[in-house]
Design an enzyme around this catalytic site. Structure first.
Site, PDB file in Angstrom:
ATOM      1  CB  CYS A 115      -0.935   0.003   1.202  1.00 37.81           C
ATOM      2  SG  CYS A 115      -2.123  -1.354   1.164  1.00 37.81           S
ATOM      3  CG  HIS A 257      -2.701   3.490   2.776  1.00 38.72           C
ATOM      4  ND1 HIS A 257      -3.401   3.302   1.611  1.00 38.72           N
ATOM      5  CD2 HIS A 257      -2.728   2.304   3.435  1.00 38.72           C
ATOM      6  CE1 HIS A 257      -3.828   2.046   1.564  1.00 38.72           C
ATOM      7  NE2 HIS A 257      -3.418   1.428   2.654  1.00 38.72           N
ATOM      8  CG  ASN A 287      -6.554  -0.355   2.008  1.00 36.77           C
ATOM      9  OD1 ASN A 287      -5.959   0.139   1.049  1.00 36.77           O
ATOM     10  ND2 ASN A 287      -5.930  -1.002   2.977  1.00 36.77           N
TER      11      ASN A 287
HETATM   12  N1  COA Z   1     -17.419  -7.655  11.379  1.00 39.70           N
HETATM   13  C1  COA Z   1     -17.735  -7.908  12.652  1.00 39.70           C
HETATM   14  N2  COA Z   1     -16.823  -8.298  13.565  1.00 39.70           N
HETATM   15  C2  COA Z   1     -15.546  -8.430  13.139  1.00 39.70           C
HETATM   16  C3  COA Z   1     -15.167  -8.182  11.824  1.00 39.70           C
HETATM   17  C4  COA Z   1     -16.155  -7.783  10.916  1.00 39.70           C
HETATM   18  N3  COA Z   1     -15.904  -7.511   9.625  1.00 39.70           N
HETATM   19  N4  COA Z   1     -13.833  -8.392  11.711  1.00 39.70           N
HETATM   20  C5  COA Z   1     -13.413  -8.757  12.924  1.00 39.70           C
HETATM   21  N5  COA Z   1     -14.451  -8.788  13.785  1.00 39.70           N
HETATM   22  C6  COA Z   1     -14.456  -9.134  15.196  1.00 39.70           C
HETATM   23  C7  COA Z   1     -13.315 -10.019  15.597  1.00 39.70           C
HETATM   24  O1  COA Z   1     -13.608 -11.371  15.345  1.00 39.70           O
HETATM   25  C8  COA Z   1     -13.203  -9.714  17.069  1.00 39.70           C
HETATM   26  O2  COA Z   1     -14.200 -10.435  17.747  1.00 39.70           O
HETATM   27  P1  COA Z   1     -13.899 -11.034  19.202  1.00 39.70           P
HETATM   28  O3  COA Z   1     -13.571  -9.855  20.070  1.00 39.70           O
HETATM   29  O4  COA Z   1     -15.177 -11.705  19.534  1.00 39.70           O
HETATM   30  O5  COA Z   1     -12.748 -11.967  19.015  1.00 39.70           O
HETATM   31  C9  COA Z   1     -13.571  -8.240  17.151  1.00 39.70           C
HETATM   32  O6  COA Z   1     -14.268  -7.941  15.947  1.00 39.70           O
HETATM   33  C10 COA Z   1     -12.364  -7.349  17.251  1.00 39.70           C
HETATM   34  O7  COA Z   1     -11.401  -7.805  16.312  1.00 39.70           O
HETATM   35  P2  COA Z   1     -10.119  -6.978  15.969  1.00 39.70           P
HETATM   36  O8  COA Z   1      -9.288  -7.731  15.001  1.00 39.70           O
HETATM   37  O9  COA Z   1      -9.518  -6.514  17.261  1.00 39.70           O
HETATM   38  O10 COA Z   1     -10.811  -5.758  15.245  1.00 39.70           O
HETATM   39  P3  COA Z   1     -10.195  -4.376  14.960  1.00 39.70           P
HETATM   40  O11 COA Z   1     -10.916  -3.337  15.700  1.00 39.70           O
HETATM   41  O12 COA Z   1      -8.700  -4.406  15.044  1.00 39.70           O
HETATM   42  O13 COA Z   1     -10.592  -4.174  13.438  1.00 39.70           O
HETATM   43  C11 COA Z   1      -9.521  -4.268  11.324  1.00 39.70           C
HETATM   44  C12 COA Z   1     -10.146  -5.070  12.477  1.00 39.70           C
HETATM   45  C13 COA Z   1      -9.023  -5.234  10.297  1.00 39.70           C
HETATM   46  C14 COA Z   1     -10.610  -3.367  10.756  1.00 39.70           C
HETATM   47  C15 COA Z   1      -8.390  -3.411  11.905  1.00 39.70           C
HETATM   48  O14 COA Z   1      -7.532  -4.216  12.646  1.00 39.70           O
HETATM   49  C16 COA Z   1      -7.595  -2.729  10.842  1.00 39.70           C
HETATM   50  O15 COA Z   1      -8.100  -1.845  10.160  1.00 39.70           O
HETATM   51  N6  COA Z   1      -6.302  -3.062  10.738  1.00 39.70           N
HETATM   52  C17 COA Z   1      -5.404  -2.408   9.813  1.00 39.70           C
HETATM   53  C18 COA Z   1      -5.755  -2.768   8.423  1.00 39.70           C
HETATM   54  C19 COA Z   1      -4.821  -2.138   7.462  1.00 39.70           C
HETATM   55  O16 COA Z   1      -4.388  -1.055   7.658  1.00 39.70           O
HETATM   56  N7  COA Z   1      -4.568  -2.883   6.413  1.00 39.70           N
HETATM   57  C20 COA Z   1      -3.856  -2.468   5.293  1.00 39.70           C
HETATM   58  C21 COA Z   1      -2.516  -2.015   5.581  1.00 39.70           C
HETATM   59  S1  COA Z   1      -1.855  -1.635   4.080  1.00 39.70           S
END
Ligand code: COA
Length: 336
Positions: A115, A257, A287
């Protein structure tokens, strides 16, 4: 006399017409509009139709950037396509895009920095322009991430989208509006497992074993990626501000980004930049990886958000791990 610099001379963006809303995703996955909006900021993403590739989107965005720069396609002597979803491993996507844009025998190659590809591309283009290897460069960030999303993985499905954004850069001087004034690039391969598409390369083929069924899909460790994104974009942004000599108060717009709105908001807090200076396009496009920064620029620029001479900070983070930042002033052009 002012120092040589690359100057932003054209800007365009292209999103494929089909959109997928959060409501639609919540019918396919155990998720909800509310969860996606509050955890990521994404409201909808655009998805290419079957048969539409990264190169196809790149051509559309390239046309628009050239039009914004006043045409003159023959004068482009280098095309860079930044992408993590190339049309095929060999050849690169860029030569075909150059041919389809009518760029003759202009140098054409891909940059793959996850990215951060657009930032790596803009630094490469700027180096070519200031060294005199090119006089006009077309840089396109283009992705069809929908082709690498695991249909069973809600985490990546809600974030990523398809699109392309492009800029025309020309050789100029640092005192002109639109000049790129400073860069910072970095990488840390010890974090390579945070975001991967493990299949399709020499590493997997060298084992002699067939790829795992999900090897062609993107795998992401979301929480760790989030923390690294904030940390690396923060450090890189600060390095660029130090290099260019701007305080956080002097930055008019932060165009980061578009990975997650919470990442952008947290980054602004770390940098000490007001939240209203954060440019966000993630609601509309999700994204789009290498395309996200030029798409956000084109969107904000076409809404009249930037004034000539405004100070912009660009910053990105991605698979690799890679990161990069750049400082420029706004040239007052009209994006397409
Ligand atoms: N819908 C509902 N629940 C979801 C979900 C979705 N799409 N994705 C994950 N969850 C759940 C998880 O299973 C977890 O449940 P649990 O607490 O029962 O185990 C809970 O939500 C929290 O998960 P977590 O991974 O801590 O979520 P988060 O707040 O970190 O959000 C992302 C997940 C992926 C949105 C976030 O981590 C993110 O944006 N990361 C960076 C992504 C990024 O920048 N990527 C590209 C880089 S180039």
């Amino acid at each position: 006399m002012s120092a040589r610099a690359a100057v932003l001379a054209g800007l365009g963006g292209y999103l494929p017409p089909r959109t997928v809303t959060n409501e639609e995703l919540s019918r396919r996955f155990d998720t909800s509009d509310e969860w996606i909006r509050t955890r990521t900021g994404v409201e909808r993403r655009h998805v290419a139709d079957p048969g539409v590739s990264t190169g196809d989107l790149a051509v559309e965005a390239g046309h628009r950037a050239l039009k914004s720069a006043g045409g003159g396609q023959g004068a482009v002597d280098m095309l860079i396509v930044a992408t993590a979803t190339p049309d095929q491993p060999v050849p690169a996507t860029a030569p075909d895009v150059a041919a389809r844009l009518g760029l003759g025998t202009a140098a054409a190659f891909d940059v793959q920095a996850g990215c951060s590809g657009f930032l790596y591309g803009i630094a490469t283009a700027s180096a070519a322009l200031t060294a005199g290897h090119a006089t006009r460069v077309l840089l396109i960030g283009a992705e069809v991430f929908s082709t690498v999303l695991n249909p069973g993985d809600r985490t990546t499905a809600v974030i990523f989208g398809d699109g392309a954004g492009a800029v025309v850069l020309r050789a100029g001087t640092a005192d002109e509006p639109g000049a790129l004034l400073a860069f910072d690039l970095g990488a840390d391969g010890t974090g390579k497992d945070l975001i991967t598409i493990p299949g399709g390369g020499a590493r997997q083929r060298s084992t002699g074993r067939p790829p795992q069924p999900d090897a062609g899909y993107i795998h992401m460790r979301g929480q760790e990626t989030f923390a690294e994104a904030v940390r690396r974009m923060g450090q890189s942004s600060q390095a660029v501000l130090d290099r260019v000599g701007w305080s956080a108060d002097e930055v008019d717009h932060v165009v980061g980004h578009q990975a997650n709105l919470r990442i952008l908001r947290t980054l602004a807090v770390h940098l000490g930049v007001d939240q209203e200076r954060v440019v966000s396009h993630i609601q509309e496009a999700g994204n789009t990886s290498s395309a996200s920064i030029p798409l956000a620029l084109a969107d904000a620029g076409s809404r009249g958000r930037f004034r000539t001479g405004d100070r912009l900070l660009l910053t990105a983070f991605g698979a690799g791990l890679t990161w990069g930042s750049a400082a420029l002033t706004w040239p007052g052009l009209t994006p397409e």
